[in-house]
Design a protein around this motif. Structure first.
Motif, PDB file in Angstrom:
ATOM      1  N   GLY A  26       9.356 -11.587 -21.074  1.00  0.00           N
ATOM      2  CA  GLY A  26      10.636 -10.897 -21.198  1.00  0.00           C
ATOM      3  C   GLY A  26      11.443 -11.325 -22.409  1.00  0.00           C
ATOM      4  N   LEU A  27      11.153 -12.510 -22.974  1.00  0.00           N
ATOM      5  CA  LEU A  27      11.893 -12.952 -24.158  1.00  0.00           C
ATOM      6  C   LEU A  27      11.463 -12.186 -25.404  1.00  0.00           C
ATOM      7  N   ASP A  28      10.288 -11.561 -25.339  1.00  0.00           N
ATOM      8  CA  ASP A  28       9.804 -10.746 -26.448  1.00  0.00           C
ATOM      9  C   ASP A  28      10.468  -9.374 -26.325  1.00  0.00           C
ATOM     10  N   GLU A  29      11.272  -9.002 -27.343  1.00  0.00           N
ATOM     11  CA  GLU A  29      12.056  -7.757 -27.231  1.00  0.00           C
ATOM     12  C   GLU A  29      11.158  -6.527 -27.096  1.00  0.00           C
ATOM     13  N   ASP A  30       9.866  -6.662 -27.421  1.00  0.00           N
ATOM     14  CA  ASP A  30       8.946  -5.517 -27.285  1.00  0.00           C
ATOM     15  C   ASP A  30       8.484  -5.311 -25.847  1.00  0.00           C
ATOM     16  N   SER A  31       8.617  -6.324 -25.007  1.00  0.00           N
ATOM     17  CA  SER A  31       8.117  -6.204 -23.627  1.00  0.00           C
ATOM     18  C   SER A  31       8.988  -5.246 -22.837  1.00  0.00           C
ATOM     19  N   GLN A  32       8.345  -4.432 -22.019  1.00  0.00           N
ATOM     20  CA  GLN A  32       9.091  -3.520 -21.136  1.00  0.00           C
ATOM     21  C   GLN A  32       8.998  -3.946 -19.679  1.00  0.00           C
ATOM     22  N   VAL A  33       7.918  -4.646 -19.333  1.00  0.00           N
ATOM     23  CA  VAL A  33       7.732  -5.109 -17.957  1.00  0.00           C
ATOM     24  C   VAL A  33       7.408  -6.606 -18.010  1.00  0.00           C
ATOM     25  N   GLY A  34       8.268  -7.419 -17.420  1.00  0.00           N
ATOM     26  CA  GLY A  34       8.062  -8.861 -17.436  1.00  0.00           C
ATOM     27  C   GLY A  34       7.164  -9.306 -16.293  1.00  0.00           C
ATOM     28  N   PRO A  35       7.055 -10.619 -16.103  1.00  0.00           N
ATOM     29  CA  PRO A  35       6.222 -11.139 -15.017  1.00  0.00           C
ATOM     30  C   PRO A  35       6.886 -10.920 -13.661  1.00  0.00           C
ATOM     31  N   VAL A  36       6.142 -11.117 -12.590  1.00  0.00           N
ATOM     32  CA  VAL A  36       6.743 -11.182 -11.264  1.00  0.00           C
ATOM     33  C   VAL A  36       7.088 -12.650 -10.994  1.00  0.00           C
ATOM     34  N   ILE A  37       7.803 -12.898  -9.915  1.00  0.00           N
ATOM     35  CA  ILE A  37       8.514 -14.176  -9.804  1.00  0.00           C
ATOM     36  C   ILE A  37       7.593 -15.386  -9.628  1.00  0.00           C
ATOM     37  N   ASN A  38       6.513 -15.254  -8.876  1.00  0.00           N
ATOM     38  CA  ASN A  38       5.660 -16.430  -8.644  1.00  0.00           C
ATOM     39  C   ASN A  38       4.266 -15.993  -8.187  1.00  0.00           C
ATOM     40  N   SER A  39       3.394 -16.941  -8.006  1.00  0.00           N
ATOM     41  CA  SER A  39       2.002 -16.580  -7.704  1.00  0.00           C
ATOM     42  C   SER A  39       1.875 -15.957  -6.314  1.00  0.00           C
ATOM     43  N   ALA A  40       2.708 -16.396  -5.375  1.00  0.00           N
ATOM     44  CA  ALA A  40       2.628 -15.817  -4.021  1.00  0.00           C
ATOM     45  C   ALA A  40       2.986 -14.331  -4.072  1.00  0.00           C
ATOM     46  N   GLN A  41       3.994 -13.999  -4.883  1.00  0.00           N
ATOM     47  CA  GLN A  41       4.404 -12.596  -4.997  1.00  0.00           C
ATOM     48  C   GLN A  41       3.306 -11.783  -5.699  1.00  0.00           C
ATOM     49  N   LEU A  42       2.674 -12.393  -6.708  1.00  0.00           N
ATOM     50  CA  LEU A  42       1.570 -11.706  -7.395  1.00  0.00           C
ATOM     51  C   LEU A  42       0.451 -11.393  -6.399  1.00  0.00           C
ATOM     52  N   ASP A  43       0.119 -12.348  -5.555  1.00  0.00           N
ATOM     53  CA  ASP A  43      -0.941 -12.138  -4.557  1.00  0.00           C
ATOM     54  C   ASP A  43      -0.553 -11.044  -3.571  1.00  0.00           C
ATOM     55  N   ARG A  44       0.710 -11.058  -3.174  1.00  0.00           N
ATOM     56  CA  ARG A  44       1.186 -10.058  -2.205  1.00  0.00           C
ATOM     57  C   ARG A  44       1.077  -8.642  -2.807  1.00  0.00           C
ATOM     58  N   ILE A  45       1.467  -8.513  -4.060  1.00  0.00           N
ATOM     59  CA  ILE A  45       1.408  -7.202  -4.722  1.00  0.00           C
ATOM     60  C   ILE A  45      -0.051  -6.743  -4.796  1.00  0.00           C
ATOM     61  N   HIS A  46      -0.924  -7.672  -5.155  1.00  0.00           N
ATOM     62  CA  HIS A  46      -2.340  -7.293  -5.265  1.00  0.00           C
ATOM     63  C   HIS A  46      -2.932  -6.960  -3.888  1.00  0.00           C
ATOM     64  N   ASP A  47      -2.488  -7.662  -2.873  1.00  0.00           N
ATOM     65  CA  ASP A  47      -2.942  -7.339  -1.504  1.00  0.00           C
ATOM     66  C   ASP A  47      -2.572  -5.893  -1.170  1.00  0.00           C
ATOM     67  N   TYR A  48      -1.372  -5.484  -1.563  1.00  0.00           N
ATOM     68  CA  TYR A  48      -0.954  -4.099  -1.277  1.00  0.00           C
ATOM     69  C   TYR A  48      -1.808  -3.089  -2.058  1.00  0.00           C
ATOM     70  N   THR A  49      -2.260  -3.469  -3.243  1.00  0.00           N
ATOM     71  CA  THR A  49      -3.166  -2.568  -3.966  1.00  0.00           C
ATOM     72  C   THR A  49      -4.435  -2.355  -3.130  1.00  0.00           C
ATOM     73  N   GLN A  50      -4.946  -3.441  -2.569  1.00  0.00           N
ATOM     74  CA  GLN A  50      -6.162  -3.334  -1.742  1.00  0.00           C
ATOM     75  C   GLN A  50      -5.891  -2.503  -0.483  1.00  0.00           C
ATOM     76  N   ILE A  51      -4.723  -2.688   0.080  1.00  0.00           N
ATOM     77  CA  ILE A  51      -4.369  -1.934   1.294  1.00  0.00           C
ATOM     78  C   ILE A  51      -4.287  -0.441   0.966  1.00  0.00           C
ATOM     79  N   GLY A  52      -3.663  -0.107  -0.163  1.00  0.00           N
ATOM     80  CA  GLY A  52      -3.550   1.296  -0.571  1.00  0.00           C
ATOM     81  C   GLY A  52      -4.926   1.927  -0.749  1.00  0.00           C
ATOM     82  N   LEU A  53      -5.804   1.186  -1.405  1.00  0.00           N
ATOM     83  CA  LEU A  53      -7.167   1.710  -1.626  1.00  0.00           C
ATOM     84  C   LEU A  53      -7.892   1.886  -0.297  1.00  0.00           C
ATOM     85  N   ALA A  54      -7.770   0.889   0.557  1.00  0.00           N
ATOM     86  CA  ALA A  54      -8.463   0.960   1.851  1.00  0.00           C
ATOM     87  C   ALA A  54      -7.935   2.116   2.695  1.00  0.00           C
ATOM     88  N   ASP A  55      -6.644   2.437   2.546  1.00  0.00           N
ATOM     89  CA  ASP A  55      -6.057   3.527   3.334  1.00  0.00           C
ATOM     90  C   ASP A  55      -6.331   4.908   2.723  1.00  0.00           C
TER      91      ASP A  55
END
Ligand code: NAD
Length: 487
Positions: A310-339
């Motif tokens: 996010g400190l790079d003025e060219d970035s439009q989407v920064g990181p998510v807050i922590n690794s647990a949140q990253l895992d949760r988001i990816h879990d939902y990707t798997q859930i969406g695909l499975a559904d």
């Protein structure tokens, strides 16, 4: 860098919490004293001791502290924004917006210090005067999340203080640095000792505060699951409680919408703050007649977003807050695909080059989503959105209202009749017409229905949270007058 304890009377901490940069996890922003039960107790006692003289300080004088804080925060805006991006990840222009929201709130509430309006009404009896005034509640526990590390604390601290309450503030464990600096700024602008106290820690520290018998009011913003626990604790001890919780917000795109504007709104609403907003547009309900062009345009725009620090003025989407949140988001990707939803873009961690030690996720769009799928019902809190086809306005409204949350909603249409139907029938606390689900202004009520809240509002009507109504009757007749009897 170790940050000092700013609770009067708290002893040197035995343990610390660390704040780290979600774009570069090896970078430690600072260490903060972890508040144990005795530190929480010290904070509550300090707030209690300061209460009487603060509540008796004239409200315009209390407000002057907030006005000075607004001036100083405005001056230091860039420094706060840079710290926020390093600590929480949101891109710099959004971090500046977060700080600006704090500035706006401080100015707005400073003005309220000269109003704090009550009511005068006629009495039903002769020679009797009747009015109602706002009284402070006492010691307030303010518990906040990490996604708006300055704006949300300002929404609570400023009105609590102007109304004459004293405060024990527990910021989220992921964003102690911004919160600590903000509290220090307020203290430096003239708050007497004990009026604002900060305790640091995770949910166990939060639980110590909300269960503390010295607390009169709890104002909580966070997830619905934790909000429910807080509500139980407050019910046990009769504490006044304001809850602002999760969302599963929808944008409706009607057949007559300006599609390019609707796509702009969807991209901003779904991927701003990497989707980590309570008002994020995580559902896009699109009329079947424009479903294909809208879907194609959105997928193209989402795939082209630049993910980065996010400190790079060219970035439009920064990181998510922590690794647990990253895992949760990816879990939902798997859930969406499975559904059976169709993944149009994203759906994976981004870890190339300099992004390797950060928590980045690609903007993710699912199409052909059924309203009942888990990705269309549950709050993901990441850069993931679902496109759901609708056959009519009635169908779109039914889908939009068919979740447990009720925070924000939006509709894109050129038809005034459709717009007014939507404003009436969308059962959310906030409705936008031809604008995205995000972008609240501080002087309007902010909050949601059903599993999003418990009926209170922040922003425009927030003094109702932080004051008790007191009715005053003054009988100057010199006789006994009995209400309802001596008419
Ligand atoms: P969270 O519920 O995990 O934590 C919020 C705060 O509560 C943190 O300070 C945490 O330490 C504290 N906490 C955790 N357990 C506790 C307990 N048992 N007792 C007391 N305090 C406790 O939420 P989060 O992950 O920090 O934030 C994301 C959530 O916040 C999302 O659901 C989002 O929608 C919601 N949110 C809502 C609004 C709103 O105004 N409606 C605004 C921003 C965020």
């Amino acid at each position: 860098m170790d940050f000092e304890n700013i609770t009067p009377g708290a002893s040197t901490p035995a343990n610390w919490i660390e704040s780290r940069n979600p774009a570069h996890w090896t970078e430690v922003i600072g260490r903060f004293p972890l508040s144990d039960a005795s530190a929480v107790d010290a904070a509550v006692c300090a707030a209690r001791a300061a209460y009487d003289s603060w509540r008796l300080t004239p409200a315009p004088r209390r407000a002057e502290v907030l006005y000075r804080a607004a001036e100083r925060l405005s001056r230091d805006k860039e420094e706060f924004a840079q710290l926020m991006t390093r600590e929480m990840g949101k891109v710099l222009i959004e971090a500046r917006g977060d700080v600006q929201e704090g500035v706006d709130m401080l100015y707005f509430i400073a003005g309220e210090g000269r109003r704090l309006c009550g009511e005068t009404v006629p009495s039903e009896l002769m020679s009797k005067f009747a009015m109602s005034v706002r009284a402070p509640v006492g010691v307030c526990a303010l518990v906040t999340p990490w996604n708006f590390p300055l704006a949300i604390p300002s929404w609570k601290i400023a009105p609590a203080l102007v109304a004459g309450n004293t405060v024990v503030f527990k910021p989220a464990e992921d964003t102690p640095a911004v919160a600590h600096r903000f509290a220090q700024l307020l203290i430096d602008c003239g708050l007497p000792p004990g009026v604002l106290n900060v305790v640091h820690g995770d949910g166990s520290t939060g639980a110590l505060i909300v269960n503390h018998p010295g607390i009169d009011l709890v104002s909580f913003t966070g997830s619905t699951d934790v909000g429910r626990l807080v509500a139980h604790a407050c019910a046990e001890s009769n504490k006044r409680l304001s809850l602002e919780m999760g969302g599963k917000n929808a944008i409706i795109v009607m057949e007559d919408a300006d599609l390019s504007l609707a796509v702009d709104g969807a991209v901003w609403g779904a991927f701003g703050t990497s989707g980590q907003r309570c008002t994020a547009a995580s559902r896009l309900i699109v009329h079947e007649s424009v479903y294909k062009p809208f879907t194609d345009m959105l997928a193209a725009r989402a795939s082209a977003l630049r993910v980065g620090d996010g400190l790079d003025e060219d970035s439009q989407v920064g990181p998510v807050i922590n690794s647990a949140q990253l895992d949760r988001i990816h879990d939902y990707t798997q859930i969406g695909l499975a559904d059976g939803a169709k993944l149009l873009c994203g759906g994976e961690r981004v870890s190339k080059g300099s992004l390797a030690d950060g928590w980045f996720y690609s903007p993710t769009v699912f199409a052909d989503v059924a309203p009942g799928m888990r990705i269309a019902q549950e709050e993901i809190f990441g850069p993931t959105t679902c496109i759901i086809p609708a056959t009519s306005l009635d169908n779109a409204l039914e889908i939009a209202n068919g979740v447990r949350y009720g925070l924000s909603s939006a509709i894109y249409t050129q038809n005034v009749n459709i717009a007014f139907r939507a404003m009436r029938d969308l059962s959310t606390g906030i409705v936008y017409v031809n604008a995205s689900t995000i972008g609240a202004e501080v002087h309007l009520p902010f909050g949601g229905t059903r599993a999003t809240g418990n009926g209170h509002r922040e922003g425009g009507h927030v003094l109702d949270v932080f004051t008790e109504w007191k009715s005053l009757y003054i009988d100057f007749s010199g006789t006994l007058q009995r209400a309802q009897i001596d008419a």
